[in-house]
Motif scaffolding. Sequence first.
Motif, PDB file in Angstrom:
ATOM      1  N   UNK A   1      48.658  -3.460  24.576  1.00  0.00           N
ATOM      2  CA  UNK A   1      48.048  -4.537  25.542  1.00  0.00           C
ATOM      3  C   UNK A   1      48.441  -3.988  27.143  1.00  0.00           C
ATOM      4  N   UNK A   2      49.212  -3.474  27.353  1.00  0.00           N
ATOM      5  CA  UNK A   2      49.626  -2.935  28.559  1.00  0.00           C
ATOM      6  C   UNK A   2      48.882  -1.776  29.007  1.00  0.00           C
ATOM      7  N   UNK A   3      48.387  -0.965  27.855  1.00  0.00           N
ATOM      8  CA  UNK A   3      47.712   0.265  28.047  1.00  0.00           C
ATOM      9  C   UNK A   3      49.035   1.181  28.982  1.00  0.00           C
ATOM     10  N   UNK A   4      50.110   1.185  28.499  1.00  0.00           N
ATOM     11  CA  UNK A   4      51.125   1.840  29.123  1.00  0.00           C
ATOM     12  C   UNK A   4      51.798   2.784  28.306  1.00  0.00           C
ATOM     13  N   UNK A   5      52.317   3.860  28.937  1.00  0.00           N
ATOM     14  CA  UNK A   5      53.354   4.749  27.681  1.00  0.00           C
ATOM     15  C   UNK A   5      54.753   4.401  27.677  1.00  0.00           C
ATOM     16  N   UNK A   6      55.076   3.301  28.309  1.00  0.00           N
ATOM     17  CA  UNK A   6      56.640   2.969  28.412  1.00  0.00           C
ATOM     18  C   UNK A   6      56.593   1.655  28.929  1.00  0.00           C
ATOM     19  N   UNK A   7      57.745   0.807  28.653  1.00  0.00           N
ATOM     20  CA  UNK A   7      58.100  -0.615  29.185  1.00  0.00           C
ATOM     21  C   UNK A   7      59.337  -0.487  29.732  1.00  0.00           C
ATOM     22  N   UNK A   8      59.538  -0.793  30.728  1.00  0.00           N
ATOM     23  CA  UNK A   8      60.824  -0.491  31.401  1.00  0.00           C
ATOM     24  C   UNK A   8      62.061  -1.500  31.023  1.00  0.00           C
ATOM     25  N   UNK A   9      61.845  -2.677  30.612  1.00  0.00           N
ATOM     26  CA  UNK A   9      62.940  -3.346  30.041  1.00  0.00           C
ATOM     27  C   UNK A   9      62.368  -4.146  28.766  1.00  0.00           C
ATOM     28  N   UNK A  10      63.116  -4.020  27.758  1.00  0.00           N
ATOM     29  CA  UNK A  10      62.729  -4.925  26.527  1.00  0.00           C
ATOM     30  C   UNK A  10      63.635  -5.857  26.299  1.00  0.00           C
ATOM     31  N   UNK A  11      63.460  -7.207  26.023  1.00  0.00           N
ATOM     32  CA  UNK A  11      64.503  -8.095  25.944  1.00  0.00           C
ATOM     33  C   UNK A  11      64.557  -8.778  24.350  1.00  0.00           C
ATOM     34  N   UNK A  12      65.533  -9.038  23.962  1.00  0.00           N
ATOM     35  CA  UNK A  12      65.611  -9.863  22.607  1.00  0.00           C
ATOM     36  C   UNK A  12      65.876 -11.368  23.032  1.00  0.00           C
ATOM     37  N   UNK A  13      64.806 -12.027  22.663  1.00  0.00           N
ATOM     38  CA  UNK A  13      65.286 -13.714  22.705  1.00  0.00           C
ATOM     39  C   UNK A  13      66.072 -14.116  21.885  1.00  0.00           C
ATOM     40  N   UNK A  14      67.297 -14.743  22.498  1.00  0.00           N
ATOM     41  CA  UNK A  14      68.605 -15.069  21.619  1.00  0.00           C
ATOM     42  C   UNK A  14      69.179 -16.322  21.974  1.00  0.00           C
ATOM     43  N   UNK A  15      68.521 -17.318  21.378  1.00  0.00           N
ATOM     44  CA  UNK A  15      68.809 -18.579  21.757  1.00  0.00           C
ATOM     45  C   UNK A  15      70.246 -19.053  20.935  1.00  0.00           C
ATOM     46  N   UNK A  16      70.487 -18.425  19.755  1.00  0.00           N
ATOM     47  CA  UNK A  16      71.739 -18.954  19.275  1.00  0.00           C
ATOM     48  C   UNK A  16      72.588 -17.859  18.747  1.00  0.00           C
ATOM     49  N   UNK A  17      73.721 -18.215  18.237  1.00  0.00           N
ATOM     50  CA  UNK A  17      74.558 -17.091  17.880  1.00  0.00           C
ATOM     51  C   UNK A  17      74.197 -16.415  16.499  1.00  0.00           C
ATOM     52  N   UNK A  18      73.492 -17.163  15.786  1.00  0.00           N
ATOM     53  CA  UNK A  18      73.093 -16.667  14.648  1.00  0.00           C
ATOM     54  C   UNK A  18      71.907 -15.638  14.877  1.00  0.00           C
ATOM     55  N   UNK A  19      71.064 -15.802  15.853  1.00  0.00           N
ATOM     56  CA  UNK A  19      70.370 -14.897  16.021  1.00  0.00           C
ATOM     57  C   UNK A  19      70.711 -13.792  16.789  1.00  0.00           C
ATOM     58  N   UNK A  20      71.981 -13.729  17.445  1.00  0.00           N
ATOM     59  CA  UNK A  20      72.574 -12.796  18.093  1.00  0.00           C
ATOM     60  C   UNK A  20      73.252 -11.830  16.863  1.00  0.00           C
TER      61      UNK A  20
END
Length: 373
Positions: free
Chosen positions: A92-111
């Motif tokens: 979608x970005x038409x890019x070779x890389x993404x600088x920073x990728x984050x995981x949505x982490x709303x609960x301790x179970x998700x973590x």
Amino acid sequence: MRYRRLGRTELQVSLLGVGCGYLAVLDRAEGERLLARALELGINYFDGRYGDSSTKLRPLLARQRERCVVVSKTHETTAAAALRRVDEDLTELASDYIDIYLLRTYTRDMLRQHLAPGGAMEGLERARARGKVRHVGLSGHGDLTVLAEGIASRRVDVVLFPLNVVRREALEVLIPIAQAHDVGLAVMKPVSVGAIPAAVALPWLANQPIHTMVPGVSCLEQLEANVTALERTTLSLSAAEEAEVARWRRRLDGETCRICDEICGPVCPAGIYISGLVHHDVWFNLYRHRGLAAFLASPWAPWAKQGLLAHFERRLATLEACTHCGACEQRCPYGLPIRTMIDGMLADHPALIAALRERAWHDTYRDAPSPYA
């Protein structure tokens, strides 16, 4: 524009970034124009991914990729799913890389799922080894001790979290451990979903130990106002400004939801998603802060226009479903008058719903595809 080192990533990022959440609801031309103007103003930090915000960022990256720090994120919890999402974003970005990728982490179970063997963090680390992602991290807007626990794993380069004049818990429970691990600090909700004027909120935040802030922007005027708020000879606040900050904190402290859904949500007999209803509904916040005429005149994307009537009809039905039992208020650790807040919102809906029915956008744009489909 001021720039700061984003922790151990060594990236130099603009103190002011762009939160791309609202870009998804703008039409394509307006979104691209806003992003181009942001870069002209010295902003280099773009926090996505929301809806089609990545495709709106793509033309800017085609011209100025090396100047931009691009952030994306996912709620996926397995390595395979996270890797698949990275590849989708790169396309979608038409890019070779993404600088920073984050995981949505709303609960301790998700973590726990993210950090487990075969979890999403493992997927991002593989993507980093392949050069698709350069830095990884976590994003959360509720219990910030969850993000602190994630930082303690030593696998996190950047965290995205809420901090503003009213919501200050990060100063105690998150920022110290992030500093100890040299983790980059990016702030969401700096103006508390539009409740605090940028001229008050952003200078205060610039004086906190953070690296960048990413208020959502939905028009050029808002973007320019954010930049103006930080164009100061000195960042230090005057006594008068400190007093103004204190006034806004007192005014909003008793009506600002901290998004701790696991506390109030389970006790609601009507099953209402309380924080979404009273605090972070994007459409309602835009309507509340702009007023009816300006809201209707805004350059919303066709898919957004198609769904507005149904969205506000659902909201009104949810508001009316509240039984006023008070169970949520008994559980709220901040003593919010939730029933009073809901009653106040009821009066805001009929005029907008009537106007949307009259415009019949739900029919005109019925075939408009949604980026969230």
